[in-house]
Design an enzyme around this catalytic site. Sequence first.
Site, PDB file in Angstrom:
ATOM      1  N   LYS A 127       0.791  -1.234   0.000  1.00  0.00           N
ATOM      2  CA  LYS A 127       0.000   0.000   0.000  1.00  0.00           C
ATOM      3  C   LYS A 127       0.824   1.286   0.000  1.00  0.00           C
ATOM      4  O   LYS A 127       0.265   2.382  -0.107  1.00  0.00           O
ATOM      5  CB  LYS A 127      -0.927   0.017   1.216  1.00  0.00           C
TER       6      LYS A 127
ATOM      7  N   ILE B 281     -10.582  -5.003   1.022  1.00  0.00           N
ATOM      8  CA  ILE B 281     -10.225  -3.687   1.563  1.00  0.00           C
ATOM      9  C   ILE B 281      -9.651  -2.842   0.434  1.00  0.00           C
ATOM     10  O   ILE B 281      -8.617  -3.184  -0.154  1.00  0.00           O
ATOM     11  CB  ILE B 281      -9.180  -3.803   2.689  1.00  0.00           C
TER      12      ILE B 281
ATOM     13  N   LYS C  64      -7.595   6.010  -2.931  1.00  0.00           N
ATOM     14  CA  LYS C  64      -6.593   6.203  -3.980  1.00  0.00           C
ATOM     15  C   LYS C  64      -6.937   5.416  -5.250  1.00  0.00           C
ATOM     16  O   LYS C  64      -6.305   5.593  -6.295  1.00  0.00           O
ATOM     17  CB  LYS C  64      -5.209   5.820  -3.457  1.00  0.00           C
TER      18      LYS C  64
ATOM     19  N   LEU D 172      -5.516   6.783  10.498  1.00  0.00           N
ATOM     20  CA  LEU D 172      -4.621   7.349  11.504  1.00  0.00           C
ATOM     21  C   LEU D 172      -3.903   6.243  12.265  1.00  0.00           C
ATOM     22  O   LEU D 172      -4.529   5.315  12.759  1.00  0.00           O
ATOM     23  CB  LEU D 172      -5.412   8.199  12.496  1.00  0.00           C
ATOM     24  N   GLY D 173      -2.582   6.362  12.350  1.00  0.00           N
ATOM     25  CA  GLY D 173      -1.823   5.410  13.151  1.00  0.00           C
ATOM     26  C   GLY D 173      -1.486   4.121  12.453  1.00  0.00           C
ATOM     27  O   GLY D 173      -0.840   3.255  13.033  1.00  0.00           O
ATOM     28  N   SER D 174      -1.923   3.961  11.191  1.00  0.00           N
ATOM     29  CA  SER D 174      -1.595   2.729  10.479  1.00  0.00           C
ATOM     30  C   SER D 174      -0.124   2.757  10.065  1.00  0.00           C
ATOM     31  O   SER D 174       0.511   3.810  10.016  1.00  0.00           O
ATOM     32  CB  SER D 174      -2.480   2.561   9.247  1.00  0.00           C
TER      33      SER D 174
ATOM     34  N   VAL E  49       1.186   9.212   7.890  1.00  0.00           N
ATOM     35  CA  VAL E  49       1.959  10.428   8.114  1.00  0.00           C
ATOM     36  C   VAL E  49       1.984  10.870   9.584  1.00  0.00           C
ATOM     37  O   VAL E  49       2.937  11.498  10.036  1.00  0.00           O
ATOM     38  CB  VAL E  49       1.414  11.569   7.226  1.00  0.00           C
TER      39      VAL E  49
ATOM     40  N   GLU F 234       1.652  10.998  -5.913  1.00  0.00           N
ATOM     41  CA  GLU F 234       0.792  11.636  -4.907  1.00  0.00           C
ATOM     42  C   GLU F 234       0.025  12.798  -5.533  1.00  0.00           C
ATOM     43  O   GLU F 234       0.559  13.541  -6.350  1.00  0.00           O
ATOM     44  CB  GLU F 234       1.660  12.144  -3.751  1.00  0.00           C
TER      45      GLU F 234
END
Length: 624
Positions: A377, A415, A419, A458-460, A464, A552
């Site tokens: 990913k 999943i 993107k 968040l937190g994966s 970032v 990106e």
Amino acid sequence: MERIKDAIWRFVKRYRKYALLFCDLLIWNISFYVSFAINRNSLSIIDFDTTFLTYLGLVNVCFLVTFLSFKLYDKIWRYADAEDFFYVGMATLCANVLFFTLTILCGIKMSMRMNFLFLITSVFAVLMFRVLYRLNKLLENVSTEDFINKKRLLIVGGGDSTALLLREISKHSGEYLPVAIVDDDSEKIGRNMMGVKIAGSTEKIPEICEKLDVEVILFSIVSISNVERRRILDICAKTNLEVRIIPNVYDVVTSGISVESAIRKIRVEDLLGREPIVFDKSRYGGYLIGKTVLVTGGGGSIGSELCRQIASLSPKKLIILDVYENSAYEIQQELKMKYGDKLNLSVEIVTICDKKQLEEIFAKEAVDVVFHAAAHKHVPLMEGNPEEAVKNNIYGTINLLDCADKYGVNKFVQISTDKAVNPTNVMGATKRVCEMLVQSKDKESKTEFVAVRFGNVLGSNGSVIPLFEKQIKKMGPVTVTHPEIIRYFMTIPEAVSLVMTAGGLAKGGEIFVLDMGAPVKIKDLAENLIRLSGFVPHEDIKIEYTGLRPGEKLYEELLMDEEGIQKTKSKKIYIGHPIEFNAQEFKKQLDELWSICHEAGEEEIVAMLSKIVPTFKRQDNKNN
């Protein structure tokens, strides 16, 4: 001499209850003596007759019975609060009433003046003794140096949780000194809570912080909407002070850990500004109860949380499939510790690219539900390794789809990611192909195949936010790719809630998307994290713009223009209408892509992906 003092002190500490009772006996007797003397207008004991001794004996009996009945010696008076002092006052009053009643029943004459004097002196003396005792313990624990070293604390919220928090802080000589409270309830403003003034509303936070030299702000409101929490935290951010939060002080106290150790830094999920999405187990979780469930990528951020929530639904068996043994081992041990033999759990260390091994697992286990979270990913890494992205993400998924169809799996949940919508990178393009595979396979199979699409988690792993936190800890610089870049965000539990709810709603062929509220500008996110960590953005900690990374784009989309949306039973979840494509042509293109992966180079792979996914417009961002 010092040894004697230490021995006496150890004795007093060990038998503190009896020492306190002895002090109370002295107070009762002295109070009665003073009242009796004042009533007789003489301090001389010589003039006192046997009536005095009779009265005195009756006083001790009444007070002893009453104080023991109120269990005043079971309390730890060094931590006494207003409620404890109230009970002491009531006990003393009741003891006086009992004494007065017994004198009447025994036919002992005593003037009303005498009774009133004794009531006043006994209440005052008993309360004053405990106040002085409490004050002495506070002074023992708090020296001038302690006040200097403690951080001056402003508490947001004047409810029951704050009262409990203040009580816990007062018990332990920690690092915080509460100097003020703010609350939006106008009736509370101006009052005191355990000696700390409620100085104003949340709008006054910057003003109060400056006036009282506040060093740390603590958010202590248990029940509050995410929108309101974000409003208050935005005000706190204006102070450039460190902001901390205590999740639930009640849970902390009952768990036995110290309150101060539970106080944590603000996290990005506290700033989302929308209500969290929670999986309704009773409504949508029935399809997992008593079933054999396979989670690919089960050791990853999403996969491991899926395993946690599935385990709570009493599945027949949970199978964790991952190629990386360390992460699979961690979630396996976590679930074993929590559920023990109650959870039938197995771990398979297998790559989804190995179809033979996958066939063996499906043939052996009779899988009912598959959650497919295994994927490459990381956008920039996949830009440089398109062959691996295609092999793992596309052909690994094909292997799983074929196995699910062949072995009669009931539900297959893929999943996906935002993107995949109008992709500008290889990773997004491969995930869009996976969505097309799911929709295509659903038309020819009895298995219900669906895909779930959401934004940044968040937190994966690789996200970032952990990077920002590390950079702030090192005092910067914090790196943002572009000042205008925006993203949708959700927490890991929210992402998993969406995935599991989608499985419950699935009828086959759907692409589920989440209403994630307004997107967040990454620059604003970085600045808020810096402020709420107690620093000034661009001064204490610099923000550097590094340019968009390969593949990106400035903003992500959750739907393609052609898709549109359809409501579901869940208010926050929608279905994107499937885009029609030629299934036969699609299969031919996939065969051609497979050949190219083994024979050609990067450019040919990307060109073929662009044929399969017409909306794929690769951008390398080399000039940004």
